[in-house]
Design an enzyme around this catalytic site. Structure first.
Site, PDB file in Angstrom:
ATOM      1  N   SER A   1       0.957  -1.160   0.151  1.00 47.38           N
ATOM      2  CA  SER A   1       0.135  -0.079   0.124  1.00 47.38           C
ATOM      3  C   SER A   1       0.875   1.189   0.107  1.00 47.38           C
ATOM      4  CB  SER A   1      -0.698   0.154   1.322  1.00 47.38           C
ATOM      5  OG  SER A   1      -1.565   1.018   1.407  1.00 47.38           O
TER       6      SER A   1
ATOM      7  N   TYR B   1      -2.808  -1.145  10.365  1.00 46.26           N
ATOM      8  CA  TYR B   1      -2.957  -1.424   8.809  1.00 46.26           C
ATOM      9  C   TYR B   1      -1.464  -0.878   8.282  1.00 46.26           C
ATOM     10  CZ  TYR B   1      -4.366  -1.062   3.872  1.00 46.26           C
ATOM     11  OH  TYR B   1      -4.102  -1.426   2.675  1.00 46.26           O
TER      12      TYR B   1
END
Ligand code: BGC
Length: 273
Positions: free
Chosen positions: A158, A171
């Site tokens: 990401s 995350y």
């Protein structure tokens, strides 16, 4: 399904795409199948119908795919994905470590369960799947008719492997972990002709971030973070994954390919600083 003039760049290869019943994983599975790969569509066990639909879409387009459910954070189930894949297709050439989730919370409110669930799926899951893939690549070695490499691992990371993200500490920590897991694996496995890379998606229109793009107002706000002026589509990632899995990227290992419309370019500094 992206068809950018497919030239069967993955012909004869077998790809496992974890978490591919929806979103980015689904697009990657479809894009790889469109390039000639036989694809294993994996889901956690709760998305059987959606996974079957992905397989049906691949078959309708003339491709080859099967569903194998498994929780990527469970060692025995991960072993089962690989054993069943090898039973059905003979071997594995490409692993796309895509399965991932968010359990967002303010840092001071974050529960241990929210922390552990995200780290288990997003980071430990990538470790377990990559380890099984690497074992199979080492066992089989290079098959020149298929690929110059003995195997390819693509980790779905990401932009948040480098961009801190308040309200999402679990995350961001998982993706920061994926970055150095990927690079360390790449360093260790390169002499064996195994390539390991990541894709760092920015904001892509999938169920994981629906609230960030669903309404025109949310989308307008999101676009202030994207210099290129559009929210990404799952097929943007599918096409990048095909390239990273193909021999066109044979000299690429240990790198993160950001596919983010410039989100990692510090857009806040375009006029400030
Ligand atoms: C997250 C999305 C988010 C994007 C950009 C992704 O990794 O899963 O929810 O929209 O990063 O911030």
């Amino acid at each position: 399904m992206p068809t950018n003039g497919n030239v069967n760049r993955l012909q004869g290869q077998v790809a496992i795409v974890t978490g591919s019943s929806s979103g980015i994983g689904k697009a990657v599975a479809q894009a790889m199948a469109a390039e000639g790969a036989s694809v294993v569509v994996n889901h956690s066990g709760r998305s059987a119908e959606a996974a079957e639909q992905v397989v049906a879409s691949i078959k309708a387009a003339g491709g080859n795919a099967i569903v194998i459910p498994a929780d990527v954070s469970n060692e025995d189930e991960v072993k089962k994905i690989f054993a069943e894949t090898i039973k059905s297709y003979g071997t594995v050439d490409i692993l796309v470590n895509n399965a991932g989730l968010q359990k967002d919370a303010a840092f001071v409110d974050m529960t241990l369960e929210q922390w552990k669930t995200v780290l288990d799926i997003n980071l430990t899951g990538q470790f377990l799947c990559a380890r099984e893939a690497a074992r199979e690549f080492l066992r089989r070695g290079i098959v020149p008719a298929k690929s110059k490499a003995a195997g390819k691992i693509i980790c779905m990371s990401s932009v948040h492997e480098v961009i801190p993200w308040a309200g999402h500490c679990n995350y961001a920590a998982s993706k920061g972990g994926v970055m150095l897991l990927m690079k360390s694996m790449a360093q260790e496995l390169a002499p064996h002709k195994i390539r390991v890379n990541s894709i760092g998606p920015g904001a892509i229109k999938t169920p994981i971030n629906r609230s960030a793009w669903e309404t025109p107002e949310a989308e307008r706000k999101l676009l202030t973070l994207i210099p290129y002026g559009r929210v990404g589509e799952p097929s943007d990632i599918g096409l990048a994954a095909v390239w990273l899995a193909s021999d066109e990227s044979d000299y690429v290992t240990g790198t993160t390919l950001f596919v983010d419309g410039g989100m990692t370019l510090y857009p806040g500094f375009a006029t400030g600083g």
